[in-house]
Scaffold this motif. Structure first.
Motif, mmCIF file in Angstrom:
data_model
loop_
_atom_site.group_PDB
_atom_site.id
_atom_site.type_symbol
_atom_site.label_atom_id
_atom_site.label_comp_id
_atom_site.label_asym_id
_atom_site.label_seq_id
_atom_site.Cartn_x
_atom_site.Cartn_y
_atom_site.Cartn_z
ATOM 1 N N ILE A 157 -76.703 -26.261 23.776
ATOM 2 C CA ILE A 157 -75.735 -25.280 24.263
ATOM 3 C C ILE A 157 -74.885 -25.975 25.311
ATOM 4 C CG2 ILE A 157 -75.365 -23.078 25.432
ATOM 5 C CD1 ILE A 157 -78.107 -22.180 24.374
ATOM 6 N N LYS A 158 -73.599 -26.140 25.017
ATOM 7 C CA LYS A 158 -72.636 -26.715 25.964
ATOM 8 C C LYS A 158 -71.896 -25.547 26.597
ATOM 9 C CE LYS A 158 -68.011 -27.565 26.361
ATOM 10 N NZ LYS A 158 -66.972 -26.604 25.988
ATOM 11 N N VAL A 159 -71.852 -25.529 27.937
ATOM 12 C CA VAL A 159 -71.189 -24.454 28.661
ATOM 13 C C VAL A 159 -70.144 -25.057 29.595
ATOM 14 C CG1 VAL A 159 -71.484 -22.470 30.197
ATOM 15 C CG2 VAL A 159 -73.318 -23.088 28.619
ATOM 16 N N ASP A 160 -68.899 -24.600 29.463
ATOM 17 C CA ASP A 160 -67.820 -25.007 30.358
ATOM 18 C C ASP A 160 -66.960 -23.776 30.598
ATOM 19 O OD1 ASP A 160 -65.773 -26.117 31.801
ATOM 20 O OD2 ASP A 160 -65.204 -27.592 30.289
ATOM 21 N N THR A 161 -67.341 -23.012 31.627
ATOM 22 C CA THR A 161 -66.681 -21.732 31.878
ATOM 23 C C THR A 161 -66.116 -21.639 33.294
ATOM 24 O OG1 THR A 161 -68.813 -20.722 32.426
ATOM 25 C CG2 THR A 161 -68.052 -20.516 30.142
ATOM 26 N N ASP A 162 -65.732 -22.752 33.851
ATOM 27 C CA ASP A 162 -65.010 -22.815 35.125
ATOM 28 C C ASP A 162 -65.595 -21.912 36.208
ATOM 29 O OD1 ASP A 162 -63.416 -24.686 33.955
ATOM 30 O OD2 ASP A 162 -61.704 -23.383 33.664
ATOM 31 N N GLY A 163 -66.828 -22.198 36.583
ATOM 32 C CA GLY A 163 -67.452 -21.502 37.700
ATOM 33 C C GLY A 163 -68.405 -20.392 37.320
ATOM 34 N N PHE A 164 -68.491 -20.056 36.052
ATOM 35 C CA PHE A 164 -69.373 -18.972 35.626
ATOM 36 C C PHE A 164 -70.477 -19.467 34.689
ATOM 37 C CE2 PHE A 164 -65.673 -16.823 37.195
ATOM 38 C CZ PHE A 164 -66.219 -15.765 37.898
ATOM 39 N N ASP A 165 -70.713 -20.775 34.685
ATOM 40 C CA ASP A 165 -71.761 -21.340 33.826
ATOM 41 C C ASP A 165 -73.114 -20.694 34.109
ATOM 42 O OD1 ASP A 165 -69.619 -22.950 33.178
ATOM 43 O OD2 ASP A 165 -70.531 -24.800 33.872
ATOM 44 N N PHE A 166 -73.417 -20.462 35.397
ATOM 45 C CA PHE A 166 -74.684 -19.835 35.771
ATOM 46 C C PHE A 166 -74.834 -18.459 35.133
ATOM 47 C CE2 PHE A 166 -71.718 -18.015 38.704
ATOM 48 C CZ PHE A 166 -72.195 -16.749 38.979
ATOM 49 N N ASP A 167 -73.753 -17.680 35.110
ATOM 50 C CA ASP A 167 -73.806 -16.327 34.562
ATOM 51 C C ASP A 167 -73.981 -16.355 33.048
ATOM 52 O OD1 ASP A 167 -73.589 -13.437 35.238
ATOM 53 O OD2 ASP A 167 -71.847 -13.537 33.900
ATOM 54 N N VAL A 168 -73.328 -17.315 32.401
ATOM 55 C CA VAL A 168 -73.497 -17.489 30.951
ATOM 56 C C VAL A 168 -74.959 -17.790 30.635
ATOM 57 C CG1 VAL A 168 -72.944 -18.977 28.992
ATOM 58 C CG2 VAL A 168 -71.116 -18.218 30.524
ATOM 59 N N LEU A 169 -75.534 -18.743 31.356
ATOM 60 C CA LEU A 169 -76.925 -19.130 31.085
ATOM 61 C C LEU A 169 -77.895 -17.999 31.416
ATOM 62 C CD1 LEU A 169 -76.800 -22.820 32.298
ATOM 63 C CD2 LEU A 169 -76.844 -21.976 29.938
ATOM 64 N N LEU A 170 -77.641 -17.264 32.486
ATOM 65 C CA LEU A 170 -78.499 -16.119 32.816
ATOM 66 C C LEU A 170 -78.450 -15.036 31.741
ATOM 67 C CD1 LEU A 170 -77.928 -15.712 36.668
ATOM 68 C CD2 LEU A 170 -80.026 -16.460 35.499
ATOM 69 N N SER A 171 -77.348 -14.956 31.014
ATOM 70 C CA SER A 171 -77.233 -13.948 29.953
ATOM 71 C C SER A 171 -77.965 -14.376 28.679
ATOM 72 C CB SER A 171 -75.764 -13.672 29.632
ATOM 73 O OG SER A 171 -75.207 -14.670 28.804
ATOM 74 N N GLY A 172 -78.507 -15.578 28.681
ATOM 75 C CA GLY A 172 -79.205 -16.090 27.508
ATOM 76 C C GLY A 172 -80.639 -16.477 27.790
ATOM 77 N N LYS A 173 -81.329 -15.676 28.579
ATOM 78 C CA LYS A 173 -82.712 -16.017 28.957
ATOM 79 C C LYS A 173 -83.619 -16.157 27.734
ATOM 80 C CE LYS A 173 -82.670 -14.141 33.593
ATOM 81 N NZ LYS A 173 -83.164 -13.108 34.501
ATOM 82 N N THR A 174 -83.415 -15.346 26.716
ATOM 83 C CA THR A 174 -84.239 -15.437 25.512
ATOM 84 C C THR A 174 -83.865 -16.653 24.675
ATOM 85 O OG1 THR A 174 -84.488 -13.041 25.446
ATOM 86 C CG2 THR A 174 -84.947 -14.235 23.403
ATOM 87 N N ILE A 175 -82.565 -16.846 24.457
ATOM 88 C CA ILE A 175 -82.106 -17.937 23.607
ATOM 89 C C ILE A 175 -82.346 -19.298 24.257
ATOM 90 C CG2 ILE A 175 -79.663 -18.194 24.279
ATOM 91 C CD1 ILE A 175 -80.539 -17.587 20.720
ATOM 92 N N CYS A 176 -82.375 -19.332 25.598
ATOM 93 C CA CYS A 176 -82.546 -20.599 26.319
ATOM 94 C C CYS A 176 -83.999 -20.935 26.626
ATOM 95 C CB CYS A 176 -81.767 -20.560 27.638
ATOM 96 S SG CYS A 176 -79.976 -20.552 27.431
ATOM 97 N N LYS A 177 -84.918 -20.038 26.306
ATOM 98 C CA LYS A 177 -86.313 -20.317 26.650
ATOM 99 C C LYS A 177 -86.859 -21.499 25.851
ATOM 100 C CE LYS A 177 -88.658 -17.304 23.474
ATOM 101 N NZ LYS A 177 -89.400 -16.137 23.214
ATOM 102 N N ASP A 178 -87.814 -22.151 26.415
ATOM 103 C CA ASP A 178 -88.428 -23.324 25.801
ATOM 104 C C ASP A 178 -89.397 -22.885 24.723
ATOM 105 O OD1 ASP A 178 -90.408 -26.108 27.070
ATOM 106 O OD2 ASP A 178 -89.205 -25.891 25.258
ATOM 107 N N GLU A 179 -89.115 -23.273 23.471
ATOM 108 C CA GLU A 179 -89.986 -22.896 22.358
ATOM 109 C C GLU A 179 -90.691 -24.134 21.826
ATOM 110 O OE1 GLU A 179 -88.052 -20.589 19.368
ATOM 111 O OE2 GLU A 179 -86.925 -19.448 20.829
ATOM 112 N N LYS A 180 -91.835 -24.468 22.433
ATOM 113 C CA LYS A 180 -92.569 -25.667 21.989
ATOM 114 C C LYS A 180 -93.589 -25.318 20.941
ATOM 115 C CE LYS A 180 -91.850 -28.311 26.087
ATOM 116 N NZ LYS A 180 -92.376 -29.120 27.130
#
Length: 180
Positions: A157-180
């Motif tokens: 997941i590449k994020v380039d949202t000019d200062g709101f990268d943190f908010d984008v990633l916080l909105s994807g807690k499920t999709i960004c979780k580590d699935e080992k």
């Protein structure tokens, strides 16, 4: 008839492909002033598993997509909320070989937690920003989890949202979780 497409444009070479940029887009200047600007992801993409998806949030005109897709056979999901840049993204995808185009999906969405509301404003230099306001009533934000709820096998997941990268990633807690 779209007035934003009537602005002066220029062609710009990325690897073996050409894209169209608004004439004042900062990409050529950035790449001229910083020789390693945007060089990591195209190299990384050569080594990613081919059966996995790449998400490009803040896809802009598709420059990162075009630089990466030349090096891999992955499926790309490109997300861009700006009206102007989304039009350029679609045009630049249409300039790619048809066999590359079939691996690309586009979404015109603002990704976030819905804690910030505002309007996307293009600055004329190749970036856009969120002009914050106090009302959430007209907010067109969707969470990353919601937008990608039916997607599997995401590798990057590449994020380039000019200062709101943190908010984008916080909105994807499920999709960004580590699935080992």
């Amino acid at each position: 008839n779209n007035n934003s497409l009537l602005i002066e444009e220029k062609k710009y070479k990325i690897g073996d492909n050409e894209i169209i940029l608004p004439s004042q887009h900062a990409l050529p200047r950035y790449q001229n002033e910083h020789r390693l600007y945007d060089q990591f992801l195209p190299i990384l993409s050569k080594y990613l598993p081919k059966n996995k998806k790449i998400i490009d949030i803040g896809a802009n005109v598709g420059d990162t997509l075009v630089s990466m897709i030349q090096n891999c056979d992955n499926e790309f999901l490109c997300i861009e909320p700006s009206n102007e840049f989304f039009q350029y993204l679609k045009r630049n995808i249409s300039l790619l070989d048809k066999d590359l185009q079939i691996n690309i999906k586009t979404y015109k969405n603002l990704i976030g937690t819905n804690k910030f509301a505002g309007t996307i404003v293009e600055n004329g230099l190749g970036t856009a920003s969120l002009n914050l306001n106090d009302t959430l009533s007209n907010n067109n934000t969707i969470s990353l989890d919601e937008l990608l709820k039916n997607e599997k096998d995401i590798i990057l997941i590449k994020v380039d949202t000019d200062g709101f990268d943190f908010d984008v990633l916080l909105s994807g807690k499920t999709i960004c979780k580590d699935e080992k």
